[in-house]
Design an enzyme around this catalytic site. Structure first.
Site, mmCIF file in Angstrom:
data_model
loop_
_atom_site.group_PDB
_atom_site.id
_atom_site.type_symbol
_atom_site.label_atom_id
_atom_site.label_comp_id
_atom_site.label_asym_id
_atom_site.label_seq_id
_atom_site.Cartn_x
_atom_site.Cartn_y
_atom_site.Cartn_z
ATOM 1 N N LYS A 51 10.400 1.600 47.211
ATOM 2 C CA LYS A 51 10.901 1.743 45.837
ATOM 3 C C LYS A 51 11.087 3.241 45.599
ATOM 4 O O LYS A 51 10.518 3.826 44.675
ATOM 5 C CB LYS A 51 9.882 1.100 44.868
ATOM 6 C CG LYS A 51 10.356 0.983 43.441
ATOM 7 C CD LYS A 51 11.433 -0.071 43.227
ATOM 8 C CE LYS A 51 11.928 -0.043 41.792
ATOM 9 N NZ LYS A 51 13.099 -0.897 41.554
ATOM 10 N N ASP A 73 5.624 -13.950 51.574
ATOM 11 C CA ASP A 73 5.622 -15.302 50.992
ATOM 12 C C ASP A 73 7.051 -15.784 50.785
ATOM 13 O O ASP A 73 7.384 -16.943 51.032
ATOM 14 C CB ASP A 73 4.909 -15.324 49.624
ATOM 15 C CG ASP A 73 3.416 -15.592 49.733
ATOM 16 O OD1 ASP A 73 2.834 -15.240 50.779
ATOM 17 O OD2 ASP A 73 2.839 -16.146 48.771
ATOM 18 N N ASP A 86 3.029 -8.251 51.057
ATOM 19 C CA ASP A 86 2.354 -9.476 50.621
ATOM 20 C C ASP A 86 3.359 -10.380 49.913
ATOM 21 O O ASP A 86 3.477 -11.568 50.211
ATOM 22 C CB ASP A 86 1.199 -9.111 49.677
ATOM 23 C CG ASP A 86 0.505 -10.346 49.129
ATOM 24 O OD1 ASP A 86 0.233 -11.265 49.921
ATOM 25 O OD2 ASP A 86 0.246 -10.392 47.908
ATOM 26 N N ASP A 121 13.192 -4.553 45.210
ATOM 27 C CA ASP A 121 13.780 -5.577 44.330
ATOM 28 C C ASP A 121 15.061 -6.135 44.944
ATOM 29 O O ASP A 121 15.286 -7.350 44.964
ATOM 30 C CB ASP A 121 14.018 -5.030 42.904
ATOM 31 C CG ASP A 121 14.750 -3.699 42.864
ATOM 32 O OD1 ASP A 121 14.903 -3.048 43.935
ATOM 33 O OD2 ASP A 121 15.178 -3.287 41.771
ATOM 34 N N TYR A 138 -3.619 -1.850 47.720
ATOM 35 C CA TYR A 138 -4.825 -2.653 47.915
ATOM 36 C C TYR A 138 -6.079 -1.805 48.103
ATOM 37 O O TYR A 138 -7.176 -2.259 47.798
ATOM 38 C CB TYR A 138 -4.667 -3.551 49.152
ATOM 39 C CG TYR A 138 -3.963 -4.858 48.919
ATOM 40 C CD1 TYR A 138 -2.736 -4.899 48.291
ATOM 41 C CD2 TYR A 138 -4.532 -6.054 49.355
ATOM 42 C CE1 TYR A 138 -2.077 -6.101 48.103
ATOM 43 C CE2 TYR A 138 -3.877 -7.254 49.175
ATOM 44 C CZ TYR A 138 -2.655 -7.270 48.549
ATOM 45 O OH TYR A 138 -2.012 -8.465 48.378
HETATM 46 C C1 IPM Z 1 -2.298 -12.700 52.282
HETATM 47 C C2 IPM Z 1 -3.098 -13.121 51.081
HETATM 48 C C3 IPM Z 1 -4.171 -12.075 50.826
HETATM 49 C C4 IPM Z 1 -3.474 -10.760 50.562
HETATM 50 C C5 IPM Z 1 -5.150 -12.429 49.692
HETATM 51 C C6 IPM Z 1 -5.844 -13.749 49.921
HETATM 52 C C7 IPM Z 1 -6.152 -11.335 49.471
HETATM 53 O O1 IPM Z 1 -2.271 -13.303 49.980
HETATM 54 O O2 IPM Z 1 -2.894 -12.552 53.362
HETATM 55 O O3 IPM Z 1 -1.088 -12.547 52.141
HETATM 56 O O4 IPM Z 1 -3.037 -10.508 49.438
HETATM 57 O O5 IPM Z 1 -3.352 -9.978 51.493
HETATM 58 MG MG MG Z 2 -0.187 -13.148 50.420
#
Ligand code: IPM
Ligand code: MG
Length: 294
Positions: free
Chosen positions: A130, A190, A186, A162, A80
């Site tokens: 990785k 999720d 990230d 992975d 990032y």
């Molecule tokens: C998160 C979000 C952010 C990230 C985005 C909105 C920039 O997906 O906080 O997980 O990728 O960090």
């Molecule tokens: Mg995210």
């Protein structure tokens, strides 16, 4: 204003309206700026299943019951923020590029955060990288292994990213604390969130500086914005984390978390966690119910 505050509670940002703006005019950039400026290198994202919601998970009950994972995501380095990054012409062809880079000190401090957190939990850290391909991951693995020597009471394992994404679906109960770099974290957070039924449930805390920031794991859900449909629990649970970590108000934090549990066990659901036989409510009603139980 954020720097002068005791803590920051962040509402999800972004949407199609701004997607074609130049990079520096996208709301997501401001989020990255806040994380970097406030020095919030440790993003902790708990994925714990609420017992009332076991049926709302896309996975089988036996797989998700009792899942309790803490994803510790490095937040101010890696892909990032790595330089160089940008667009340029190379041999007449346009390229876009980013750099995944970590220093020893960056890995060391996030590894320490993960081990400290694991000490207060089931004492297991899984470091995700990785390292079969990436040099940056080989350094990451070496540093995490070194840090582990200071924590002989905590069990350390390593896993390729992975494989981790597969194991999270196959057998999520094997995990206690997962520590990983920014982008892997990230993606995996999720995935971990979804085990719990909906990403609309999950809170996060970003620590490391003097002012901490709290935010839901989910995005701004532009498809349902302004329709009284969004699940407010991730944001409400972020406030609970804020009370605990920034203000040392454990009892008040528990009161919020217990109220959320209560409302769920009474069968109230927003659309994202609705199952047959439960009561569908909107953002406002869900919030009011939680307030009532607090
Ligand atoms: C998160 C979000 C952010 C990230 C985005 C909105 C920039 O997906 O906080 O997980 O990728 O960090
Ligand atoms: Mg995210």
């Amino acid at each position: 204003m954020c720097k002068e505050s005791d803590a920051v509670l962040l509402g999800a940002v972004g949407g199609p309206k701004w997607d074609s703006n130049p990079q520096h005019l996208k709301p997501e950039r401001a989020l990255l700026g806040l994380r970097k400026e406030l020095g919030l290198y440790a993003n902790i994202r708990p994925a714990k299943i609420y017992s009332a919601l076991v049926g709302a998970s896309a996975l089988k009950k036996e797989i998700v019951q009792d899942v309790d994972i803490m994803v510790v995501r490095e937040l101010t380095g890696g892909l990032y923020f790595g330089k160089p990054a940008g667009f340029e012409k190379r041999n007449g062809d346009e390229v876009g590029f980013n750099t995944m880079i970590y220093s020893v000190s960056e890995v060391k401090r996030i590894a320490e955060s993960a081990f400290e957190i694991a000490r207060r939990r089931k004492k297991k850290v899984c470091s995700v990288d990785k390292a079969n391909i990436l040099e940056v991951s080989q350094l990451w693995r070496k540093v995490v292994t070194d840090v582990a020597k200071k924590y002989p009471d905590v069990e350390l394992s390593h896993m390729y990213v992975d494989n981790c994404s597969m194991q999270l679906i196959r057998n999520p109960k094997q995990f206690d604390v997962i520590v990983t770099e920014n982008m892997f974290g990230d993606i995996l957070s999720d995935e971990a969130a979804m085990l719990t039924g909906s990403i609309g449930m999950l809170a996060s805390a970003s620590l490391g500086g003097t002012v901490a920031m709290y935010e839901p794991v989910h995005g701004s859900a532009p498809d349902i914005a302004g329709q009284n449909k969004a699940n407010p629990i991730a944001t409400i649970a972020s406030v609970a984390m804020m009370l605990k970590y920034s203000f040392n108000l454990g009892a008040e934090s528990d009161a919020i978390e217990n109220a959320v549990e209560k409302v769920l066990s009474k069968g109230f659901r927003t659309g994202d966690i609705y199952t047959e036989g439960t009561t569908l409510v909107g953002t406002k009603e869900m919030t009011e119910k939680i307030v009532e139980y607090i």
